[in-house]
Write a protein that holds these residues in place. Structure first.
Motif, PDB file in Angstrom:
ATOM      1  N   ASP A 279       0.828  -1.214   0.000  1.00  0.00           N
ATOM      2  CA  ASP A 279       0.000   0.000   0.000  1.00  0.00           C
ATOM      3  C   ASP A 279       0.858   1.258   0.000  1.00  0.00           C
ATOM      4  OD1 ASP A 279      -2.273  -1.488  -0.075  1.00  0.00           O
ATOM      5  OD2 ASP A 279      -2.862  -1.144   2.021  1.00  0.00           O
ATOM      6  N   HIS A 296      -4.865  15.825   0.089  1.00  0.00           N
ATOM      7  CA  HIS A 296      -5.345  14.488   0.499  1.00  0.00           C
ATOM      8  C   HIS A 296      -6.464  13.985  -0.416  1.00  0.00           C
ATOM      9  CE1 HIS A 296      -5.968  11.126   3.244  1.00  0.00           C
ATOM     10  NE2 HIS A 296      -7.282  11.318   3.035  1.00  0.00           N
ATOM     11  N   SER A 300      -6.129  10.536  -2.444  1.00  0.00           N
ATOM     12  CA  SER A 300      -7.099   9.481  -2.157  1.00  0.00           C
ATOM     13  C   SER A 300      -7.763   8.995  -3.443  1.00  0.00           C
ATOM     14  CB  SER A 300      -8.153  10.009  -1.184  1.00  0.00           C
ATOM     15  OG  SER A 300      -9.155   9.037  -0.949  1.00  0.00           O
ATOM     16  N   PRO A 306      -8.931   2.168   0.436  1.00  0.00           N
ATOM     17  CA  PRO A 306      -9.825   2.572   1.529  1.00  0.00           C
ATOM     18  C   PRO A 306      -9.110   3.571   2.445  1.00  0.00           C
ATOM     19  CG  PRO A 306      -9.855   0.186   1.219  1.00  0.00           C
ATOM     20  CD  PRO A 306      -8.732   0.713   0.365  1.00  0.00           C
ATOM     21  N   GLU A 307      -9.880   4.427   3.106  1.00  0.00           N
ATOM     22  CA  GLU A 307      -9.283   5.503   3.894  1.00  0.00           C
ATOM     23  C   GLU A 307      -8.350   4.990   4.971  1.00  0.00           C
ATOM     24  OE1 GLU A 307      -9.261   8.839   3.691  1.00  0.00           O
ATOM     25  OE2 GLU A 307     -10.255   8.640   1.758  1.00  0.00           O
ATOM     26  N   ASP A 308      -8.730   3.889   5.691  1.00  0.00           N
ATOM     27  CA  ASP A 308      -7.871   3.414   6.766  1.00  0.00           C
ATOM     28  C   ASP A 308      -6.553   2.889   6.223  1.00  0.00           C
ATOM     29  OD1 ASP A 308      -9.159   1.332   5.495  1.00  0.00           O
ATOM     30  OD2 ASP A 308      -9.346   0.090   7.316  1.00  0.00           O
ATOM     31  N   ARG A 309      -6.599   2.167   5.097  1.00  0.00           N
ATOM     32  CA  ARG A 309      -5.359   1.670   4.485  1.00  0.00           C
ATOM     33  C   ARG A 309      -4.537   2.822   3.900  1.00  0.00           C
ATOM     34  NH1 ARG A 309      -7.164  -2.964   0.479  1.00  0.00           N
ATOM     35  NH2 ARG A 309      -4.968  -2.718  -0.172  1.00  0.00           N
ATOM     36  N   ASP A 311      -4.440   5.954   5.031  1.00  0.00           N
ATOM     37  CA  ASP A 311      -3.798   6.667   6.140  1.00  0.00           C
ATOM     38  C   ASP A 311      -2.574   5.914   6.631  1.00  0.00           C
ATOM     39  OD1 ASP A 311      -5.733   8.600   5.981  1.00  0.00           O
ATOM     40  OD2 ASP A 311      -6.925   7.837   7.662  1.00  0.00           O
ATOM     41  N   GLU A 312      -2.697   4.611   6.777  1.00  0.00           N
ATOM     42  CA  GLU A 312      -1.570   3.825   7.259  1.00  0.00           C
ATOM     43  C   GLU A 312      -0.420   3.817   6.236  1.00  0.00           C
ATOM     44  OE1 GLU A 312       0.981   2.039   9.529  1.00  0.00           O
ATOM     45  OE2 GLU A 312      -0.992   2.757  10.199  1.00  0.00           O
ATOM     46  N   ARG A 315       1.388   7.095   6.541  1.00  0.00           N
ATOM     47  CA  ARG A 315       2.237   7.084   7.738  1.00  0.00           C
ATOM     48  C   ARG A 315       3.526   6.285   7.488  1.00  0.00           C
ATOM     49  NH1 ARG A 315      -2.808   6.676  10.587  1.00  0.00           N
ATOM     50  NH2 ARG A 315      -3.077   8.491  11.961  1.00  0.00           N
TER      51      ARG A 315
END
Length: 968
Positions: A279, A296, A300, A306-309, A311-312, A315
């Motif tokens: 990812d 962002h 995106s 997906p948003e959670d993936r 964001d990670e 990071r």
């Protein structure tokens, strides 16, 4: 968020950042300065700038803009929009609109939020845009020191470079530090960035700070800071072998010390990427397609995670030292990382990525959000979608042209031409024909200052059409444009082409086009010296323009009448026509054109005070229109010739030093070069003057074939250089050759004949037989029309050619007038002193020589000073002042007497003007005004400006308000 962090302190850059600090202190004191931080990729330019910006952020407003990597075609004014928007954010829109006045609409082209509705290109100009930007920066500098940072200059577009050059030359005051960073290994010899750097460095517009590679001790210190542990000699040697002292590569290699080092630097850069999960790699690959920091929502959309993936993944990329978060945007930690990741993509991956970017930008356009057309063209081109790339390139060309970014527009036009053959039915896709594209591109190139390429493109358009079937209107416009481009380059052929265009325009039935082409032809006849033809065609132009109700074209026709009649000797008729041109003008362009030509004619007639007045009024108009620093510079150049003849050489030098028309048409640069050559010769810098003349002679010879004024200007320069070098015979030979030429005679000949009389007097004093040439000059002078003989110059010419005491005394008296070149105050005194010595009146001769020497020294005229001094010494006469009642003598003998410039400054002080206002009135910098004010206070023995104003009334009542030609 990131486990990677830059070193806590910079290593090995103490000297460089210390220099930037010192330059900032000077800027903070009100002396603007530009600094170029250059070096190879990864050398630490951005790090140094960030460190410095953080350091001064509590004392100054720091504004940052980036040049973007869009390949050959680049965003117009790329980094400047962000900087200007930041300045507006600090000042507030209302304060900005108040400061820039009429320039607000021009600024609205870059900052739409400043105007209530979209800026109208027809109501503004590129000059007004440049002036508005300079005024905005100066206004901000009044509130706080301004640090303007432009990163990655190696990707700058030509419009940005031209504006930077303009700002570096025109910002004479204000607390401004301009910091530029440039990757030196990405600058190609001869390209626009290279030319900008060379010229700015040569002209001392920028201080250049080149960052060197780190030595071994600095590399060790940096590596130990990054790893938190000592580095062995072996590890240091391997690091030095790979990184070669480049800080960014040291950082990357230090990150690899836990395992074997990759083979190449590209592999070193990709090591971080290879350690990421799928990812995070997807996010980094997507980000590599962006030429600017990513929002962002856009990231995106393009990543498709997906948003959670997502964001990670972000990071992880940040912890891995690849991406950083900067003001709610994502960007690469270093451009080299982005380039490495992007270059590692497969061709198909790269094409699909840029298609996704282009489609996302298109979606923004469909949502009525502003879209950077340059980016859209860039992405469609890399997506290899040629039809869409063609359309986007043409849109980007039009957009840049609409914002007066002609160089950027030209790049996109050239890109469209390159793509055109690969697009089926390209004309339908583009919405215009190939000839239309060529014509538009030619106009853009001409405005960008690339006259040669403009001529080539318009010639290609003409070659492409069939004269038998093409619409007469289009054919006429193409011929008209080619004629104009030839004239701009000083090439022959403009008149026949304009005549052909006129034949076609007459059949179109468009009075506006017809009148425009007629005036263009009349103007070409005028500059060629075909004055009767010019009058005839201008008559027709005014008749057609009157029928069309176009008062500006009527004004231009009257203007041509005025110039032509003046050169034919009908001074009264010419001035009446100039008055009509003034009254008819409706646009600022027609008004400024009138003032340029009228002030020029007045100068040629010796009416210097009036010429300066007309030019100063033109400058006031240019300033009111927000174009005082740009279009106004043409008027300043015109005015400098009149000031030169008045002996205001210091003012001429000031004006020439503020000649901002970078990229101006060659013919305007030629006019400026003539004044520079004459000024150098005046100062006695004959070698420099000769070098400059040698550089420009081929251009003057070529253009002089079609523009008679340029032909005379070359003679004027050649005579000035020869006289300055002491070659009087060579100077006179040039004038005799002028008389041998059978071409049209213009007013310019009068000044050269007047100078010939002075040279003949000098040669006669040296024992030369000048009888024959004197007769030729006298005959040429007598051949002038009657109105031209009824002025102060005729008695002076006669006195110098056939000297007698009464005639020379009268010549001395006449030379004191404002309508005679000031050097003749020296020349006539010197010649009468020679005559008096021959008759034995040494006392009177000594008095005249002392006066002549004082005037020559006051004027700063090197050759005349030497000539008078040499003659006096040879005659055994002292040059100590005999009389003390003249201003020039008093100035030379009394160290506390005010100079002419100091008296002007005192006059303005008495009127209550500030230093800035005084500088604007006298066309000198605020710093120079401050020096003069200090000298005035010291010489008057006062401590305040108020006391100086009172002293002015007591000491010089007759001189107050005596400045000729100043607009109240």
């Amino acid at each position: 968020m990131s486990s990677f962090a830059p070193s806590s302190a910079m290593v090995g850059r103490e000297a460089e950042i210390g220099l930037v600090r010192r330059l900032f202190e000077g800027a903070a004191d009100g002396v603007p300065v530009g600094v170029l931080i250059d070096g190879e990729a990864g050398i630490g330019k951005s790090r140094l700038l960030r460190e410095f910006a953080t350091e001064v952020s509590t004392r100054a407003d720091v504004h940052v803009g980036w040049c973007l990597d869009l390949g050959a075609a680049r965003t117009a004014y790329g980094p400047l929009t962000a900087i200007l928007r930041s300045i507006v954010g600090h000042l507030g829109a209302e304060r900005v609109r108040e400061a820039v006045g009429v320039g607000a609409e021009a600024l609205g082209m870059l900052l739409p939020e400043l105007v209530d509705e979209p800026a109208d290109r027809a109501r503004t100009s590129p000059d007004r845009l440049r002036d508005a930007i300079a005024t905005l920066i100066e206004t901000a500098a009044e509130a706080a020191p301004q640090v303007l940072v432009i990163e990655d200059l190696h990707w700058a577009d030509e419009s940005t470079l031209a504006l930077l050059s303009f700002l570096l030359r025109t910002l004479a005051r204000g607390r401004v530090l301009l910091l530029l960073s440039c990757r030196s290994d990405d600058v190609r010899r001869g390209d626009a960035v290279s030319r900008f750097i060379v010229e700015a460095t040569r002209s001392r517009l920028i201080e250049r700070v080149t960052l060197p590679r780190l030595d071994g001790d600095a590399v060790r210190a940096l590596a130990e800071q990054l790893t938190g542990r000592s580095v062995s000699d072996g590890a240091l040697a391997r690091m030095q072998e790979r990184a070669e002292g480049v800080p960014f590569f040291v950082e990357e290699i230090a990150d690899c010390t836990t395992g074997p080092l990759p083979d190449g630097l590209r592999d070193v850069l990709l090591t971080r990427f290879d350690r990421l999960g799928d990812d995070a790699q997807r996010v980094v690959q997507v980000a590599s397609g962006a030429e600017r920091p990513l929002s962002h929502p856009l990231l995106s959309t393009l990543a498709g995670l997906p948003e959670d993936r997502l964001d990670e993944a972000i990071r992880e990329a940040a912890r891995g030292g690849i991406l950083v978060i900067d003001s709610d945007l994502y960007r690469f930690r270093h451009a080299l990382l982005r380039e490495a990741v992007h270059d590692d993509l497969l061709p198909g991956e790269r094409s699909r990525l840029h298609r996704a970017y282009a489609e996302a930008l298109e979606a923004q356009r469909d949502g009525t959000d502003g879209v950077d057309t340059a980016s859209l063209a860039h992405h469609w081109h890399l997506a290899q979608d040629e039809p869409r790339a063609l359309l986007a390139s043409i849109d980007a060309m039009r957009d840049a042209k609409g914002r007066f970014a002609f160089a950027a527009a030209a790049r996109f036009g050239e890109l469209a031409l390159e793509i055109w053959p690969s697009v089926p039915d390209a004309a339908t896709v583009a919405g215009l024909s190939h000839v239309d594209l060529l014509q538009t591109l030619g106009s853009v190139l001409r405005n960008a200052g690339d006259g040669e390429r403009a001529l080539a493109v318009i010639s290609a358009a003409l070659d492409e059409i069939d004269p038998e079937t093409v619409a007469p209107r289009l054919h006429a416009r193409l011929l008209r444009d080619k004629a104009q481009y030839l004239a701009n380059l000083g090439r022959p052929g403009a008149i026949p082409l304009t005549e052909q265009a006129l034949d076609l325009a007459a059949r179109v039935g468009d009075d506006a086009l017809h009148a425009t082409v007629l005036n263009q032809l009349a103007s070409r006849y005028m500059v060629a010296g075909r004055l009767h033809d010019a009058l005839r065609v201008a008559d027709e132009a005014e008749r057609i323009a009157s029928r069309a109700g176009d008062r500006d074209q009527m004004s231009i026709a009257a203007n041509v009448h005025g110039v032509s009649l003046a050169h034919l000797g009908d001074i009264t008729g010419g001035i009446l026509e100039f008055d009509r041109a003034r009254d008819l003008a409706r646009s600022s362009n027609a008004d400024l054109r009138y003032r340029v030509n009228y002030s020029d004619a007045l100068t040629l007639l010796g009416r210097y005070g009036e010429a300066v007045l007309i030019a100063e009024e033109g400058l006031a108009l240019a300033r009111s229109l927000g174009v005082g620093r740009s279009s106004g510079s043409i008027m300043m150049q015109n005015m400098s010739v009149a000031l030169f003849e008045r002996g205001e050489i210091e003012r001429v030098d000031e004006m020439m030093s503020r000649d901002h028309r970078q990229g101006a048409l060659r013919v305007f640069r030629m006019y400026s070069s003539m004044t520079r050559v004459r000024a150098l010769a005046w100062r006695g810098r004959s070698t420099e003057a000769a070098d400059m003349l040698r550089e420009w002679r081929p251009a003057f010879v070529e253009t002089g074939q079609t523009e008679r004024q340029i032909w005379y200007d070359l003679i004027t320069m050649t005579v000035a250089v020869a006289e300055s070098a002491g070659d009087l015979r060579g100077a006179l030979a040039e004038i005799v050759a002028m008389l041998d030429d059978d071409g049209p005679v213009l007013l310019h000949q009068r000044r050269l004949l007047l100078q010939a009389a002075a040279i003949i007097a000098d040669l006669r004093a040296e024992g030369d037989d000048t009888a024959a040439v004197s007769e030729r000059v006298a005959d040429a002078w007598a051949a002038q029309p009657a109105q031209l003989l009824a002025d102060s110059w005729s008695p002076i010419v006669e006195a110098l050619l056939s000297p007698s005491d009464p005639a020379l005394q009268r010549a001395i008296d006449l030379a004191e007038g404002d309508d005679v070149p000031v050097v003749f105050r020296v020349i006539t005194r010197l010649e009468r002193a020679r005559l008096l010595l021959r008759t034995g009146d040494r006392t009177a001769a000594g008095t005249l020589l002392a006066e002549a020497a004082t005037i020559a020294r006051t004027l700063g005229h090197a050759r005349l000073t030497t000539t008078v001094t040499t003659f006096a010494h040879a005659a055994g006469l002292s040059l100590d002042p005999v009389r003390g009642d003249s201003a020039a003598t008093a100035s030379a003998s009394d160290p506390d007497a005010l100079t002419a410039r100091e008296r002007q400054v005192l006059d303005l002080l008495a009127e209550g003007l500030s230093n800035r206002q005084i500088g604007e009135q006298l066309f000198i910098s605020v710093k120079t005004v401050s020096v003069h004010v200090s000298a005035v206070l010291r010489k008057l023995g006062v401590s305040t400006r108020t006391e100086a104003a009172i002293a002015a009334g007591a000491r010089m009542p007759a001189q107050v308000n005596s400045r000729p030609g100043v607009i109240r």
